[in-house]
Design a protein around this motif. Structure first.
Motif, short mmCIF file in Angstrom:
data_model
loop_
_atom_site.label_atom_id
_atom_site.label_comp_id
_atom_site.label_asym_id
_atom_site.label_seq_id
_atom_site.Cartn_x
_atom_site.Cartn_y
_atom_site.Cartn_z
N ARG A 274 24.67 13.11 11.29
CA ARG A 274 24.45 14.24 12.20
C ARG A 274 23.59 13.83 13.39
O ARG A 274 23.47 14.56 14.36
CB ARG A 274 23.80 15.40 11.44
N ASN A 275 22.94 12.68 13.24
CA ASN A 275 22.27 12.03 14.37
C ASN A 275 21.03 12.77 14.86
O ASN A 275 20.75 12.83 16.05
CB ASN A 275 23.25 11.84 15.53
N HIS A 276 20.24 13.32 13.93
CA HIS A 276 19.01 14.01 14.32
C HIS A 276 17.75 13.24 13.91
O HIS A 276 16.66 13.56 14.38
CB HIS A 276 18.97 15.41 13.72
N ILE A 277 17.90 12.28 13.00
CA ILE A 277 16.76 11.51 12.50
C ILE A 277 16.96 10.04 12.84
O ILE A 277 18.03 9.49 12.53
CB ILE A 277 16.60 11.70 10.97
N PRO A 278 15.97 9.38 13.45
CA PRO A 278 16.13 7.95 13.78
C PRO A 278 16.34 7.07 12.54
O PRO A 278 17.31 6.31 12.47
CB PRO A 278 14.82 7.61 14.49
N GLY A 279 15.44 7.18 11.57
CA GLY A 279 15.56 6.38 10.36
C GLY A 279 14.79 7.01 9.21
O GLY A 279 13.85 7.77 9.42
N PHE A 280 15.21 6.71 7.98
CA PHE A 280 14.51 7.28 6.82
C PHE A 280 14.72 6.41 5.58
O PHE A 280 15.64 5.60 5.51
CB PHE A 280 14.96 8.71 6.55
N TYR B 13 16.63 4.75 -8.03
CA TYR B 13 17.50 4.79 -6.85
C TYR B 13 16.62 4.70 -5.62
O TYR B 13 15.57 5.32 -5.54
CB TYR B 13 18.29 6.10 -6.81
N GLN B 14 17.04 3.88 -4.66
CA GLN B 14 16.37 3.87 -3.37
C GLN B 14 17.39 3.51 -2.29
O GLN B 14 18.35 2.79 -2.54
CB GLN B 14 15.16 2.92 -3.35
N ASN B 15 17.15 4.05 -1.12
CA ASN B 15 18.10 3.84 -0.04
C ASN B 15 17.36 4.06 1.28
O ASN B 15 16.33 4.72 1.34
CB ASN B 15 19.28 4.81 -0.16
N ALA B 16 17.88 3.49 2.33
CA ALA B 16 17.33 3.68 3.66
C ALA B 16 18.47 3.63 4.67
O ALA B 16 19.47 2.93 4.46
CB ALA B 16 16.29 2.61 3.97
N MET B 17 18.33 4.38 5.75
CA MET B 17 19.39 4.45 6.76
C MET B 17 18.77 4.58 8.15
O MET B 17 17.62 5.02 8.30
CB MET B 17 20.30 5.64 6.50
N GLY B 18 19.54 4.22 9.15
CA GLY B 18 19.12 4.42 10.53
C GLY B 18 18.32 3.26 11.08
O GLY B 18 18.46 2.11 10.64
N TYR B 19 17.43 3.59 12.02
CA TYR B 19 16.71 2.56 12.76
C TYR B 19 15.20 2.73 12.68
O TYR B 19 14.67 3.82 12.82
CB TYR B 19 17.12 2.59 14.23
N ALA B 20 14.54 1.59 12.47
CA ALA B 20 13.08 1.54 12.59
C ALA B 20 12.72 1.50 14.07
O ALA B 20 11.67 1.99 14.48
CB ALA B 20 12.53 0.32 11.87
N ASN B 21 13.61 0.91 14.87
CA ASN B 21 13.43 0.86 16.32
C ASN B 21 14.80 1.07 16.95
O ASN B 21 15.69 0.22 16.81
CB ASN B 21 12.84 -0.48 16.76
N MET B 22 14.99 2.19 17.61
CA MET B 22 16.30 2.55 18.15
C MET B 22 16.69 1.68 19.34
O MET B 22 17.86 1.28 19.46
CB MET B 22 16.31 4.02 18.55
N LYS B 23 15.74 1.39 20.19
CA LYS B 23 16.04 0.60 21.39
C LYS B 23 16.54 -0.79 21.04
O LYS B 23 17.54 -1.28 21.60
CB LYS B 23 14.79 0.50 22.28
N ASP B 24 15.86 -1.45 20.10
CA ASP B 24 16.22 -2.81 19.71
C ASP B 24 17.18 -2.87 18.53
O ASP B 24 17.49 -3.96 18.04
CB ASP B 24 14.94 -3.60 19.38
N LYS B 25 17.63 -1.70 18.06
CA LYS B 25 18.59 -1.62 16.95
C LYS B 25 18.07 -2.31 15.68
O LYS B 25 18.83 -2.96 14.96
CB LYS B 25 19.95 -2.21 17.34
N VAL B 26 16.78 -2.16 15.42
CA VAL B 26 16.19 -2.73 14.21
C VAL B 26 16.45 -1.76 13.06
O VAL B 26 16.01 -0.61 13.10
CB VAL B 26 14.67 -2.95 14.38
N PRO B 27 17.14 -2.19 12.00
CA PRO B 27 17.48 -1.28 10.91
C PRO B 27 16.24 -0.78 10.17
O PRO B 27 15.25 -1.50 10.02
CB PRO B 27 18.34 -2.14 9.98
N TYR B 28 16.32 0.46 9.71
CA TYR B 28 15.31 1.00 8.81
C TYR B 28 15.76 0.65 7.39
O TYR B 28 16.83 1.03 6.96
CB TYR B 28 15.22 2.53 8.98
N THR B 29 14.93 -0.11 6.66
CA THR B 29 15.27 -0.56 5.31
C THR B 29 14.21 -0.07 4.33
O THR B 29 13.20 0.52 4.72
CB THR B 29 15.35 -2.09 5.24
N ILE B 30 14.44 -0.36 3.05
CA ILE B 30 13.46 0.05 2.04
C ILE B 30 12.16 -0.74 2.17
O ILE B 30 11.15 -0.37 1.56
CB ILE B 30 14.04 -0.11 0.61
N GLU B 31 12.17 -1.80 2.98
CA GLU B 31 10.95 -2.58 3.21
C GLU B 31 10.24 -2.18 4.50
O GLU B 31 9.15 -2.68 4.79
CB GLU B 31 11.30 -4.08 3.26
#
Length: 511
Positions: free
Chosen positions: A146-152, A164-182
């Protein structure tokens, strides 16, 4: 006779709610059905499911407010779906099959706003899964899209392991750095739980009690000027009943580090006001800041920094009360608060990613924090850092919650089981006023839904950390945006949290 037979046939063909059974549209996976619907009308769809399968659907409202109701094969109503998104927006629909058969999805107009007499919608069966983990992955992905949250990041856990653990989106949107469980990010007021645990460590060591007056432990005197004979205690600080009113001075604790960022982005006035205030503030040692505003000896002391209420009677959330408790940990232990937490909590629990603001190691990606317009927020710190400046990743936050679950089931940990249970049990229940029904442990919240833990929300941050004391399952959720109440990102966050709690037991049984 022909008329009687015809009437019987009609009765046979007509199902519940007066809808003809042959009017139900069979949905196929991946197929999108678009419909015009008028006020007062309803449409029905159906899907075939086997026992223990999970179905995920999405309905997009276009100009009309709709309610979706699901029914089991025996025609019994299962659930209603109606998010507070008005005439436009998406409704996610979940079906957890408890038996084999055809499940109905009924779409009905709400008609709460009579001027919208018709509108459109699109309904799509996204998928059917035998695996609850796959189903949860797909559901979270649908919500994220839905594109309302950068990363989680999210997790479900029990006393022994992360289920269970999961992560999605971006830690940094400009540089396209993925948001991960770390990915490491701020958890805001969840940081206060480390103060509660630190206090219980000192109680266990018999260095203080919960009912010790704070003036016996501080080098400066703090009293409520309206009730000078009613002493403020440790318990009052930890249950937010100290009567401290920080509304007039707490904003002065924030220090803006990147002052040049203010002119780069179109910040909402809510954030702009905070940023401009933080730009002017000067850093003080935490003890000096607290003395300055809360002690009668302080340079900026005002009577209105306290409520006209007796300490211990009423709940008033206080960040500075929490900071005072952390300062007491320093004075009593003889060790700076951050070092005390490192030695007594972070190291024993092996929370390697956990660190206070400015001390996150290069080993971990640090999430950029965003406003609800998805503008990156400039870095800022806070003088009273113990009340909201802990940074951690979702994996270590899950391990931290495990320590509380183990305490709940009777095991010793950072502190003995008796002391951990003392921290988690209800210490104060608000009996009247705006917060009637509020129940708190020691920097520990008890939700009306039965779960307990803590949440956090601040400058580009939203975080939740709770456990269910009846099932001993825990769940966490963090994202790098602070939604406003009216914002779509707020609804998305609530949906993610609800889905996480919904499938906790399913995940537990599947492991």
């Amino acid at each position: 006779m022909k008329k009687i037979i015809l009437r019987i046939l009609v009765l046979i063909l007509v199902g519940k709610n007066g809808l003809a059974q042959n009017n139900k549209v069979e949905l196929a996976i991946g197929e999108k059905v678009s419909k015009l619907i008028k006020l007062g009308d309803s449409d029905s769809y159906q899907i075939e499911l086997k026992k223990n399968q999970f179905a995920l659907l999405n309905l997009k409202q276009i100009g009309i407010d709709l309610k979706i109701t699901t029914y089991a094969p025996n025609d019994k109503e299962i659930e209603e779906f109606d998010s507070p998104n008005g005439n436009n927006g998406n409704e996610i629909i979940l079906i957890d099959a408890l038996s084999n058969g055809r499940y109905e999805i009924k779409v009905t107009t709400l008609g709460e706003d009579k001027k919208y007499k018709k509108g459109n919608y699109e309904i799509k069966l996204i998928g059917i899964n035998d695996s609850v983990k796959s189903h949860l992955n797909n559901t979270l992905k649908t919500l994220y899209d839905r594109n309302h949250i950068p990363g989680f990041g999210v997790s479900i856990l029990n006393a022994e392991k992360i289920l269970y653990q999961n992560a999605m989106g971006y830690a940094n949107m400009k540089d396209k750095v993925p948001y991960t469980i770390e990915t490491v990010q701020n958890i805001a007021s969840i940081s206060k739980t480390f103060i509660g645990l630190s206090l219980m460590k000192l109680v266990e060591q018999e260095k203080l009690t919960l009912d010790t007056p704070i003036n016996e432990l501080l080098p400066f005197k703090i009293v409520n000027p309206y009730f000078p004979n009613n002493l403020i205690t440790i318990r009052h600080l930890a249950t937010h009943t100290s009567t401290i009113n920080e509304q007039g001075f707490y904003h002065k604790a924030y220090i803006l580090q990147d002052k040049e960022a203010l002119g780069k982005y179109d910040y909402h006035k809510h954030f702009l006001k905070e940023l401009n205030s933080a730009k002017k503030n000067k850093r003080l040692p935490m003890s000096d800041f607290l003395k300055r505003h809360l002690s009668v000896e302080g340079k900026d002391f005002k009577k209105k920094s306290f409520f006209k209420a007796k300490p211990g009677e009423d709940w008033y959330y206080s960040n500075t009360g929490a900071a005072l408790a952390a300062l007491i940990v320093e004075y009593v232990s003889g060790v700076p608060y951050d070092e005390f937490v490192q030695q007594n909590i972070l190291n024993p629990l092996q929370l390697e990613s956990a660190a206070w603001s400015g001390k996150v190691t290069d080993k971990y990606t640090l999430a950029t924090q965003y406003d609800f317009r998805r503008n990156p927020l400039p870095k800022r710190t806070i003088v009273t850092y113990p009340d909201g400046e802990m940074y951690i990743n979702i994996s270590d936050l899950s391990k931290y919650v495990m320590s509380y679950i183990n305490g709940n089931i009777g095991k010793n940990g950072i502190v003995g089981n008796v002391y951990l249970k003392e921290m988690m049990k209800v210490q104060h229940e608000q009996m009247e006023g705006d917060f009637k029904g509020r129940r708190d442990g020691l920097f520990w919240e008890h939700s009306k839904s039965g779960v307990m833990g803590h949440s956090g929300g601040d400058y580009g941050v939203s975080a939740f950390m709770y456990l269910d004391p009846t099932t001993n399952l825990g769940f966490t959720y963090v994202c790098n945006i602070m939604p406003l109440e009216s914002d779509y990102s707020n609804a998305e966050s609530r949906s993610i949290w609800a889905v996480l709690k919904r499938y906790a037991n399913f995940i537990h049984r599947s492991n």
